[in-house]
Design an enzyme around this catalytic site. Structure first.
Site, PDB file in Angstrom:
ATOM      1  N   LYS A 156      -9.891  -3.533  -6.809  1.00 41.18           N
ATOM      2  CA  LYS A 156     -10.207  -4.675  -5.941  1.00 41.18           C
ATOM      3  C   LYS A 156     -11.683  -4.656  -5.567  1.00 41.18           C
ATOM      4  O   LYS A 156     -12.231  -3.599  -5.226  1.00 41.18           O
ATOM      5  CB  LYS A 156      -9.335  -4.674  -4.684  1.00 41.18           C
ATOM      6  CG  LYS A 156      -9.553  -5.916  -3.822  1.00 41.18           C
ATOM      7  CD  LYS A 156      -8.409  -6.162  -2.852  1.00 41.18           C
ATOM      8  CE  LYS A 156      -8.407  -5.214  -1.694  1.00 41.18           C
ATOM      9  NZ  LYS A 156      -7.494  -5.650  -0.611  1.00 41.18           N
ATOM     10  N   ASP A 179      -6.703  -5.491   9.935  1.00 39.12           N
ATOM     11  CA  ASP A 179      -5.936  -4.274  10.170  1.00 39.12           C
ATOM     12  C   ASP A 179      -5.339  -4.299  11.579  1.00 39.12           C
ATOM     13  O   ASP A 179      -6.070  -4.426  12.569  1.00 39.12           O
ATOM     14  CB  ASP A 179      -6.821  -3.033  10.030  1.00 39.12           C
ATOM     15  CG  ASP A 179      -7.180  -2.734   8.588  1.00 39.12           C
ATOM     16  OD1 ASP A 179      -6.582  -3.366   7.698  1.00 39.12           O
ATOM     17  OD2 ASP A 179      -8.041  -1.872   8.351  1.00 39.12           O
ATOM     18  N   GLU A 218      -7.001 -12.805  -4.646  1.00 39.58           N
ATOM     19  CA  GLU A 218      -6.205 -12.890  -3.426  1.00 39.58           C
ATOM     20  C   GLU A 218      -6.997 -13.611  -2.348  1.00 39.58           C
ATOM     21  O   GLU A 218      -8.215 -13.760  -2.446  1.00 39.58           O
ATOM     22  CB  GLU A 218      -5.787 -11.508  -2.947  1.00 39.58           C
ATOM     23  CG  GLU A 218      -6.918 -10.564  -2.590  1.00 39.58           C
ATOM     24  CD  GLU A 218      -6.430  -9.175  -2.219  1.00 39.58           C
ATOM     25  OE1 GLU A 218      -6.719  -8.711  -1.094  1.00 39.58           O
ATOM     26  OE2 GLU A 218      -5.759  -8.543  -3.057  1.00 39.58           O
ATOM     27  N   ASN A 219      -6.274 -14.069  -1.344  1.00 35.76           N
ATOM     28  CA  ASN A 219      -6.951 -14.659  -0.186  1.00 35.76           C
ATOM     29  C   ASN A 219      -7.393 -13.541   0.747  1.00 35.76           C
ATOM     30  O   ASN A 219      -6.702 -12.545   0.932  1.00 35.76           O
ATOM     31  CB  ASN A 219      -6.048 -15.658   0.538  1.00 35.76           C
ATOM     32  CG  ASN A 219      -4.669 -15.107   0.867  1.00 35.76           C
ATOM     33  OD1 ASN A 219      -4.010 -14.503   0.025  1.00 35.76           O
ATOM     34  ND2 ASN A 219      -4.215 -15.329   2.095  1.00 35.76           N
ATOM     35  N   ALA A 220      -8.568 -13.702   1.335  1.00 33.47           N
ATOM     36  CA  ALA A 220      -9.129 -12.662   2.195  1.00 33.47           C
ATOM     37  C   ALA A 220      -8.555 -12.702   3.602  1.00 33.47           C
ATOM     38  O   ALA A 220      -8.425 -11.667   4.262  1.00 33.47           O
ATOM     39  CB  ALA A 220     -10.650 -12.812   2.258  1.00 33.47           C
ATOM     40  N   LEU A 221      -8.214 -13.909   4.077  1.00 35.96           N
ATOM     41  CA  LEU A 221      -7.697 -14.080   5.430  1.00 35.96           C
ATOM     42  C   LEU A 221      -6.367 -14.818   5.373  1.00 35.96           C
ATOM     43  O   LEU A 221      -6.085 -15.535   4.410  1.00 35.96           O
ATOM     44  CB  LEU A 221      -8.695 -14.877   6.285  1.00 35.96           C
ATOM     45  CG  LEU A 221     -10.108 -14.288   6.403  1.00 35.96           C
ATOM     46  CD1 LEU A 221     -11.009 -15.263   7.151  1.00 35.96           C
ATOM     47  CD2 LEU A 221     -10.085 -12.935   7.100  1.00 35.96           C
ATOM     48  N   HIS A 245      -7.482   5.297   1.396  1.00 34.66           N
ATOM     49  CA  HIS A 245      -8.320   4.964   2.536  1.00 34.66           C
ATOM     50  C   HIS A 245      -7.493   4.932   3.819  1.00 34.66           C
ATOM     51  O   HIS A 245      -6.268   4.929   3.795  1.00 34.66           O
ATOM     52  CB  HIS A 245      -8.996   3.609   2.328  1.00 34.66           C
ATOM     53  CG  HIS A 245      -8.026   2.480   2.161  1.00 34.66           C
ATOM     54  ND1 HIS A 245      -7.299   2.274   0.998  1.00 34.66           N
ATOM     55  CD2 HIS A 245      -7.641   1.469   2.995  1.00 34.66           C
ATOM     56  CE1 HIS A 245      -6.530   1.220   1.126  1.00 34.66           C
ATOM     57  NE2 HIS A 245      -6.717   0.707   2.335  1.00 34.66           N
ATOM     58  N   THR A 275     -11.398 -11.086  -3.968  1.00 34.89           N
ATOM     59  CA  THR A 275     -10.908 -11.721  -2.743  1.00 34.89           C
ATOM     60  C   THR A 275     -11.638 -13.032  -2.446  1.00 34.89           C
ATOM     61  O   THR A 275     -12.540 -13.434  -3.159  1.00 34.89           O
ATOM     62  CB  THR A 275     -11.062 -10.766  -1.545  1.00 34.89           C
ATOM     63  OG1 THR A 275     -12.454 -10.487  -1.350  1.00 34.89           O
ATOM     64  CG2 THR A 275     -10.325  -9.463  -1.786  1.00 34.89           C
ATOM     65  N   GLU A 299     -11.110  -1.134  -1.603  1.00 38.09           N
ATOM     66  CA  GLU A 299     -12.068  -1.867  -2.431  1.00 38.09           C
ATOM     67  C   GLU A 299     -13.166  -0.952  -2.959  1.00 38.09           C
ATOM     68  O   GLU A 299     -13.576   0.000  -2.288  1.00 38.09           O
ATOM     69  CB  GLU A 299     -12.686  -3.009  -1.627  1.00 38.09           C
ATOM     70  CG  GLU A 299     -11.658  -4.028  -1.166  1.00 38.09           C
ATOM     71  CD  GLU A 299     -12.128  -4.980  -0.083  1.00 38.09           C
ATOM     72  OE1 GLU A 299     -11.516  -6.050   0.066  1.00 38.09           O
ATOM     73  OE2 GLU A 299     -13.111  -4.654   0.614  1.00 38.09           O
ATOM     74  N   HIS A 341     -19.258 -13.017   0.823  1.00 35.47           N
ATOM     75  CA  HIS A 341     -19.836 -14.342   0.586  1.00 35.47           C
ATOM     76  C   HIS A 341     -20.964 -14.693   1.537  1.00 35.47           C
ATOM     77  O   HIS A 341     -21.694 -15.661   1.295  1.00 35.47           O
ATOM     78  CB  HIS A 341     -18.733 -15.400   0.710  1.00 35.47           C
ATOM     79  CG  HIS A 341     -17.984 -15.332   2.011  1.00 35.47           C
ATOM     80  ND1 HIS A 341     -18.400 -15.997   3.137  1.00 35.47           N
ATOM     81  CD2 HIS A 341     -16.864 -14.646   2.363  1.00 35.47           C
ATOM     82  CE1 HIS A 341     -17.556 -15.737   4.130  1.00 35.47           C
ATOM     83  NE2 HIS A 341     -16.618 -14.922   3.694  1.00 35.47           N
ATOM     84  N   ASP A 396       0.849  -1.182   0.000  1.00 40.36           N
ATOM     85  CA  ASP A 396       0.000   0.000   0.000  1.00 40.36           C
ATOM     86  C   ASP A 396       0.888   1.235   0.000  1.00 40.36           C
ATOM     87  O   ASP A 396       1.880   1.307   0.738  1.00 40.36           O
ATOM     88  CB  ASP A 396      -0.884   0.017   1.246  1.00 40.36           C
ATOM     89  CG  ASP A 396      -1.945  -1.062   1.235  1.00 40.36           C
ATOM     90  OD1 ASP A 396      -2.995  -0.837   0.598  1.00 40.36           O
ATOM     91  OD2 ASP A 396      -1.731  -2.128   1.840  1.00 40.36           O
ATOM     92  N   ARG A 453      -0.047 -12.863   3.977  1.00 42.08           N
ATOM     93  CA  ARG A 453       0.807 -11.723   3.860  1.00 42.08           C
ATOM     94  C   ARG A 453       2.173 -12.083   4.366  1.00 42.08           C
ATOM     95  O   ARG A 453       2.340 -13.066   5.090  1.00 42.08           O
ATOM     96  CB  ARG A 453       0.162 -10.558   4.630  1.00 42.08           C
ATOM     97  CG  ARG A 453       1.060  -9.575   5.266  1.00 42.08           C
ATOM     98  CD  ARG A 453       0.373  -8.458   6.029  1.00 42.08           C
ATOM     99  NE  ARG A 453      -0.982  -8.104   5.771  1.00 42.08           N
ATOM    100  CZ  ARG A 453      -1.378  -7.161   4.917  1.00 42.08           C
ATOM    101  NH1 ARG A 453      -0.489  -6.518   4.194  1.00 42.08           N
ATOM    102  NH2 ARG A 453      -2.646  -6.908   4.761  1.00 42.08           N
TER     103      ARG A 453
END
Length: 576
Positions: A361, A168, A446-449, A160, A408, A253, A366, A120, A486
């Site tokens: 993004k 975060d 990408e993976n969300a978690l 953002h 994601t 996003e 879901h 970022d 990450r």
């Protein structure tokens, strides 16, 4: 059989498919021919000579295409992986954090065959001192370090706040001088029905209002991206960057901040609409009046953050299906698409001619996907229902900017979710991937978690190549890249990193690490965006079509329970 299925579903063979960005190669060639007075027919070798009469045509033997060898054909299946850097790798004080440790980690990634990293580029850090007072020094040092470690980069224009979203762990607000405008005019921020302000991102209601020392919000974003282009020009020209992801909302996003943890939201709450600031309220009132319904107001029965759909009138009593409900949802989602389109147009101008892809993004919301209302998607601004596609119009908008659609939740399986949440991440990814490809737009994910297990990795591998590898050329469906969440101590633990290296190998379709992206992707100088697409044309893409078929499991597995059992022994051996 596969070709028959593909034909019925509208899937083109690899030789027939033409994605938006590669299309430029043909368009460029044709435009050059027009400008130079040459016309040629690629099928028959007909060429008009410069300054020749239309009847003077020469016949040229068409050149036979060079056959691809097996390695080149397999490289068409190669999916590059970019690992997200730590959120605070540049500190709030604009300092590169622990350079020596980062260099060590980057070299480990390179040694594992990782293609690049993502970071970022925080607006709240770079322009913190005042309007147009940009300080890129720390980011320049970071970018140079990444280049020295022989990795590529994806960067996010992060307009953002960092803090308040899932995952975060640090707090980086938007610039103080912007927030000070909000002290006298709090309506510059997104607002829910109860009047609670969200400070993560400026409301799209001020996109075109000169409230910030004479500049509009769109102009703030434009000037920031232009400054990046001017100050990082050398590294842009050197080919360090492959993607410029443009932040368009909370967490970067394109969505409304409908499920903020800072205001008490918890999974699987439906969230709340975020359009009650005075600017968006006035916009809606004008739209309703123009539609002949001045009596219509914003929803007052859509519930609170942690409600389920049935507890509300708007969702549970089918208010979203009424004429008024449909009008509101169309307005709400259209505002989001227009917001993204405007900023992408400025991004395109800022990075015109650079060998990069623009990207956006989209959040993988879901939960409540299996509920008829799709309530959590609707509050976020994705007007997606069982009979209406809320994502393909976004992809169609994106197509004019030659952009990539980054989605994601690739790691998630339906069976892992709480049944009460009516979640369906697998069906959601399938729907979105299919819609994006139908619009001939690049798909990435990408993976969300944070996940480090084989189950998650195998799901990711399935989603990036839903029908497996094609040993004779490009697969029918393939994502352009994976961004992995990450980098950190957990990933680099012995067991986790060993499995991760297998993931990298399988993403590369068992091919060797390939440092040159042109071997498996298309990176051409960014062309000027195509003309704006009328909203009526964008909404034609909301027709819900059958998704393309996905395989049940990946053909490039990282292993399963047996491998986990073996891992438990290997972890006891010091040198493994």
């Amino acid at each position: 059989m596969a070709s028959i299925v593909g034909h019925k579903l509208g899937i083109l063979a690899p030789s027939q498919r033409l994605f938006r960005q590669p299309e430029l190669q043909t368009t460029d060639k044709c435009m050059q021919a027009v400008r130079s007075g040459i016309w040629e027919d690629a099928r028959f070798g007909l060429r008009r000579k410069p300054n020749a009469l239309a009847t003077e045509v020469s016949i040229e033997e068409p050149k036979a295409p060079t056959p691809l060898n097996q390695k080149d054909m397999m490289l068409a299946n190669y999916v590059p992986i970019y690992v997200m850097l730590q959120l605070d790798i540049i500190t709030i004080d604009n300092v590169l954090k622990d350079k020596a440790e980062l260099e060590k980690q980057l070299k480990q990634l390179h040694g594992a065959g990782v293609d690049g990293v993502m970071c970022d580029v925080w607006w709240g850090i770079v322009e913190s001192k005042g309007p147009k007072e940009y300080d890129w020094s720390a980011y320049k040092a970071l970018f140079q370090l990444v280049q020295d470690c022989k990795l590529k980069m994806q960067v996010v224009m992060s307009f953002h706040q960092c803090g308040g979203n899932v995952g975060d762990v640090v707090n980086i607000p938007i610039p103080q001088w912007v927030r000070e405008v909000g002290e006298t005019d709090p309506d510059i921020f997104y607002t829910n029905r109860a009047g609670n302000r969200n400070f993560e991102y400026l409301t799209i209601g001020v996109d075109n209002l000169p409230l910030f020392d004479g500049r509009t919000a769109i102009e703030l974003y434009r000037d920031y991206m232009t400054s990046f282009r001017e100050n990082i020009a050398e590294l842009l020209e050197a080919g360090l960057f492959t993607d410029i992801e443009v932040g368009l909302g909370p967490a970067g996003e394109l969505r409304y901040p409908s499920y903020p943890e800072t205001q008490g939201w918890a999974f699987p709450g439906i969230g709340e609409f975020q359009c009650y600031d005075k600017y968006l309220k006035a916009d809606f009132e004008e739209a309703a009046t123009n539609a002949g319904h001045p009596e219509w107001g914003l929803p007052d029965d859509a519930g609170e953050y942690n409600d389920n759909p049935d507890a509300t009138g708007f969702f549970g009593s089918k208010g979203y299906l009424s004429e008024k409900g449909k009008f509101f949802l169309t307005w709400y989602s259209n505002k989001l698409i227009t917001h993204g389109d405007q900023i992408l147009d400025e991004a395109n101008k800022a990075f015109l001619g650079c060998k990069v892809k623009l990207a956006i993004k989209i959040s993988g919301i879901h939960w409540w996907y299996k509920d008829d209302s799709h309530a959590a998607e609707l509050t976020a601004g994705y007007y997606n229902l069982n009979d209406r596609d809320g994502y393909r119009p976004i992809a169609r908008m994106l197509s004019r900017h030659y952009g990539a659609f980054n989605f994601t939740c690739l790691e998630m399986r339906d069976s892992e979710q709480d049944a009460a949440a009516k979640s369906a991440p697998q069906e959601l990814v399938q729907q979105v991937f299919s819609g994006v490809k139908r619009e001939e737009v690049y798909m990435a994910g990408e993976n969300a978690l944070e996940r480090y297990d084989r189950t998650a990795y195998n799901q990711i591998l399935l989603n990036v190549r839903p029908n497996g590898v094609n040993r004779n050329g490009p697969p029918e469906l393939k994502m352009e890249a994976l961004t992995y969440l990450r980098l950190g101590g957990e990933l680099l633990k012995k067991k986790n990193f060993r499995i991760f290296k297998t993931l990298v190998k399988k993403l590369h379709a068992d091919q060797a690490y390939t440092p040159d992206p042109s071997k498996y992707s298309t990176l051409v100088p960014l062309e000027r965006s195509k003309p704006e697409i009328p909203i009526e044309e964008l909404l034609k893409a909301s027709e819900m079509l059958q998704p393309f078929p996905f395989d049940d499991q990946t053909d490039m597995s990282v292993g399963g329970a047996t491998n986990d059992f073996i891992d438990s022994f290997l972890n006891m051996i010091p040198f493994f």
